[in-house]
Scaffold this motif. Structure first.
Motif, mmCIF file in Angstrom:
data_model
loop_
_atom_site.group_PDB
_atom_site.id
_atom_site.type_symbol
_atom_site.label_atom_id
_atom_site.label_comp_id
_atom_site.label_asym_id
_atom_site.label_seq_id
_atom_site.Cartn_x
_atom_site.Cartn_y
_atom_site.Cartn_z
ATOM 1 N N ASP A 72 3.151 -6.658 -11.106
ATOM 2 C CA ASP A 72 3.224 -6.969 -9.676
ATOM 3 C C ASP A 72 2.591 -5.869 -8.835
ATOM 4 O O ASP A 72 1.812 -6.153 -7.909
ATOM 5 C CB ASP A 72 4.682 -7.173 -9.264
ATOM 6 C CG ASP A 72 4.826 -7.544 -7.803
ATOM 7 O OD1 ASP A 72 4.538 -8.713 -7.464
ATOM 8 O OD2 ASP A 72 5.215 -6.687 -6.995
ATOM 9 N N VAL A 73 2.901 -4.623 -9.132
ATOM 10 C CA VAL A 73 2.315 -3.519 -8.364
ATOM 11 C C VAL A 73 0.805 -3.470 -8.577
ATOM 12 O O VAL A 73 0.038 -3.237 -7.631
ATOM 13 C CB VAL A 73 2.969 -2.175 -8.745
ATOM 14 C CG1 VAL A 73 2.293 -1.024 -7.999
ATOM 15 C CG2 VAL A 73 4.460 -2.194 -8.445
ATOM 16 N N CYS A 74 0.366 -3.715 -9.801
ATOM 17 C CA CYS A 74 -1.081 -3.754 -10.065
ATOM 18 C C CYS A 74 -1.749 -4.851 -9.242
ATOM 19 O O CYS A 74 -2.848 -4.662 -8.701
ATOM 20 C CB CYS A 74 -1.341 -3.991 -11.556
ATOM 21 S SG CYS A 74 -0.975 -2.569 -12.608
ATOM 22 N N SER A 260 4.715 4.905 -1.635
ATOM 23 C CA SER A 260 4.011 5.923 -0.848
ATOM 24 C C SER A 260 2.791 5.350 -0.140
ATOM 25 O O SER A 260 2.356 5.875 0.891
ATOM 26 C CB SER A 260 3.581 7.092 -1.753
ATOM 27 O OG SER A 260 2.539 6.691 -2.634
ATOM 28 N N ARG A 261 2.254 4.251 -0.675
ATOM 29 C CA ARG A 261 1.086 3.609 -0.063
ATOM 30 C C ARG A 261 1.461 2.422 0.803
ATOM 31 O O ARG A 261 0.591 1.747 1.363
ATOM 32 C CB ARG A 261 0.131 3.135 -1.169
ATOM 33 C CG ARG A 261 -0.379 4.230 -2.091
ATOM 34 C CD ARG A 261 -1.313 5.175 -1.357
ATOM 35 N NE ARG A 261 -2.519 4.509 -0.929
ATOM 36 C CZ ARG A 261 -3.640 4.446 -1.657
ATOM 37 N NH1 ARG A 261 -3.669 5.045 -2.846
ATOM 38 N NH2 ARG A 261 -4.704 3.833 -1.202
ATOM 39 N N GLY A 262 2.761 2.124 0.889
ATOM 40 C CA GLY A 262 3.207 0.995 1.685
ATOM 41 C C GLY A 262 2.926 -0.357 1.057
ATOM 42 O O GLY A 262 2.911 -1.387 1.741
ATOM 43 N N LEU A 263 2.736 -0.382 -0.262
ATOM 44 C CA LEU A 263 2.417 -1.634 -0.958
ATOM 45 C C LEU A 263 3.658 -2.388 -1.400
ATOM 46 O O LEU A 263 3.649 -3.621 -1.491
ATOM 47 C CB LEU A 263 1.546 -1.332 -2.189
ATOM 48 C CG LEU A 263 0.142 -0.787 -1.932
ATOM 49 C CD1 LEU A 263 -0.523 -0.413 -3.252
ATOM 50 C CD2 LEU A 263 -0.693 -1.825 -1.183
ATOM 51 N N VAL A 264 4.720 -1.665 -1.726
ATOM 52 C CA VAL A 264 5.909 -2.311 -2.286
ATOM 53 C C VAL A 264 7.144 -1.505 -1.913
ATOM 54 O O VAL A 264 7.107 -0.267 -1.861
ATOM 55 C CB VAL A 264 5.782 -2.427 -3.833
ATOM 56 C CG1 VAL A 264 5.687 -1.058 -4.481
ATOM 57 C CG2 VAL A 264 6.923 -3.230 -4.425
#
Length: 411
Positions: A72-74, A260-264
């Motif tokens: 999912d993060v990928c 940290s990147r605001g993705l999840v």
């Protein structure tokens, strides 16, 4: 069949119907718990049997939830989109090179990140890439579906069926891959040639005019973490460390990076792990254990060949295929693999051929098939039932027989 034996059968049917309909997580978990409860009430399984089942399934379920988070993060980071864009660019807009690239990409994603990542995360990207280049999406999405099942032969972590079988095999992570690599190589050739022939018209068509397309950068951190995770699986296996330890570490690193990147966020990561489905799998294991202890286990035992020659291995693979398409490959693995273990590694590996390749025969063979179909409907490209079976009924038998032949030669 005794009256009590009917209850696990009804419980299994309820679980399969739930899996096929894919309701909300609460419903899925509730049905699973109810099915397990009524099965335990029969007394077919002792508490010791239940503990053994959960101890066997526990590490597999932890791996499942962690690898789903990794995938999912990928996906959120754009790894699949960037990879598909490179396939598109290398193909220079020509259907055949693009199809070849998609075929190999789907095989690689399945082998490393499991078949769910291929059908849920890669397939929509393939559709979008085809639309962007003005080519037909149909060859590419069928390549994703075929590879989601057949390419899961290579590594123990490529499919839950493999992980469930590993305790019954006298093989390390690397040993499993070495045995299955030549088998997979032949399967890839067979399936590639077959798909090229079956979709020759689409692959021969001139691309429609398409607008300019972007080429996103490959996200470096997810790529490095996935490669490190794959290496970690091989490195820790000889020491008896379970794959879930490595996938958990990878999931933690990627979630921290994604936050940290605001993705999840934490909630999104928990949702990606599908905890309700994890509970569902544990409940399914209890129900299938009860069936294995009853009439169904006796019936399957009577059908198991007693040798490991080519004919016997083919019989094992066909039996596993039949069970996979009747019960789904996950349920069939829980049932048939322990019964085959006394025959040795080759017999268990032959069963995996049927449980992985053979599960591509029908929509009911694996949950990946159903997820693929559901995803295509959501993309407003519902697959044709006729086309699915045209591909599956032609490719699956040839691929399965070829795989058994190679396995009989290398073991």
């Amino acid at each position: 069949m005794a009256a009590l034996d009917v209850i696990p059968v009804v419980a299994l049917v309820a679980l399969l119907v739930t899996a096929y309909s894919h309701p909300r997580g609460r419903v899925e978990a509730g049905v699973g718990l109810a099915a397990a409860a009524v099965t335990l009430a029969t007394g077919i399984l002792s508490w010791s049997d239940v503990e053994d089942t959960l101890r066997h399934l526990g590490p597999v379920v932890v791996f499942l939830v962690t690898i789903l988070v990794v995938a999912d993060v990928c996906g959120r980071a754009g790894l699949f989109t960037a990879a598909a864009a490179r396939v598109r660019d290398l193909g220079h807009g020509r259907p055949v090179p693009i199809f070849t690239g998609v075929f190999l990409l789907a095989a690689a994603v399945t082998a490393v990140l499991s078949l769910d990542a291929t059908v849920v995360l890669l397939t929509p990207v393939v559709v979008a890439a085809a639309v962007a280049t003005g080519t037909s999406y149909r060859p590419g999405v069928h390549a994703c579906l075929r590879m989601a099942n057949s390419a899961s032969l290579l590594l123990p972590v490529s499919n839950l069926t493999n992980l469930l079988a590993m305790p019954h095999l006298d093989l390390t992570f690397g040993g499993f891959a070495l045995v299955m690599a030549p088998v997979l190589a032949v399967v890839l050739v067979v399936e590639y040639v077959a798909l090229r022939l079956l979709f020759r018209r689409e692959l021969a068509a001139e691309p429609e005019l398409a607008g300019p397309t972007e080429r996103p950068d490959l996200p470096l951190v997810p790529l490095v973490v996935v490669l490190a995770m794959l290496a970690g699986f091989a490195l820790v296996s000889p020491f008896g460390i379970e794959p879930w330890v490595v996938s958990l570490a990878a999931a933690v690193v990627l979630v921290a990076w994604g936050r940290s990147r605001g993705l999840v966020g934490v909630g999104e990561a928990v949702h990606a792990a599908h905890p309700a489905f994890a509970l569902f799998v544990l409940c399914l294991g209890i129900v299938v254990a009860a069936l294995a202890a009853g009439f169904l286990g006796d019936w399957v035992t009577d059908l198991v060949p007693d040798g490991t020659g080519f004919v016997s291995l083919l019989g094992i693979a066909l039996l596993a295929t039949l069970l996979a398409n009747l019960l789904t490959n996950l349920s069939a693995t829980l049932l048939v693999v322990p019964l085959l273990a006394p025959l040795g590694d080759t017999a268990v590996l032959a069963a995996l051929l049927g449980l992985n390749i053979g599960s591509g025969l029908s929509y009911t063979g694996s949950l990946a098939n159903l997820l693929w179909r559901r995803g295509m409907v959501r993309l407003q490209h519902p697959p044709s039932m006729r086309e699915f079976h045209r591909v599956s009924l032609i490719v699956t038998p040839i691929s399965l027989i070829s795989a058994v032949a190679v396995l009989s030669l290398v073991t």
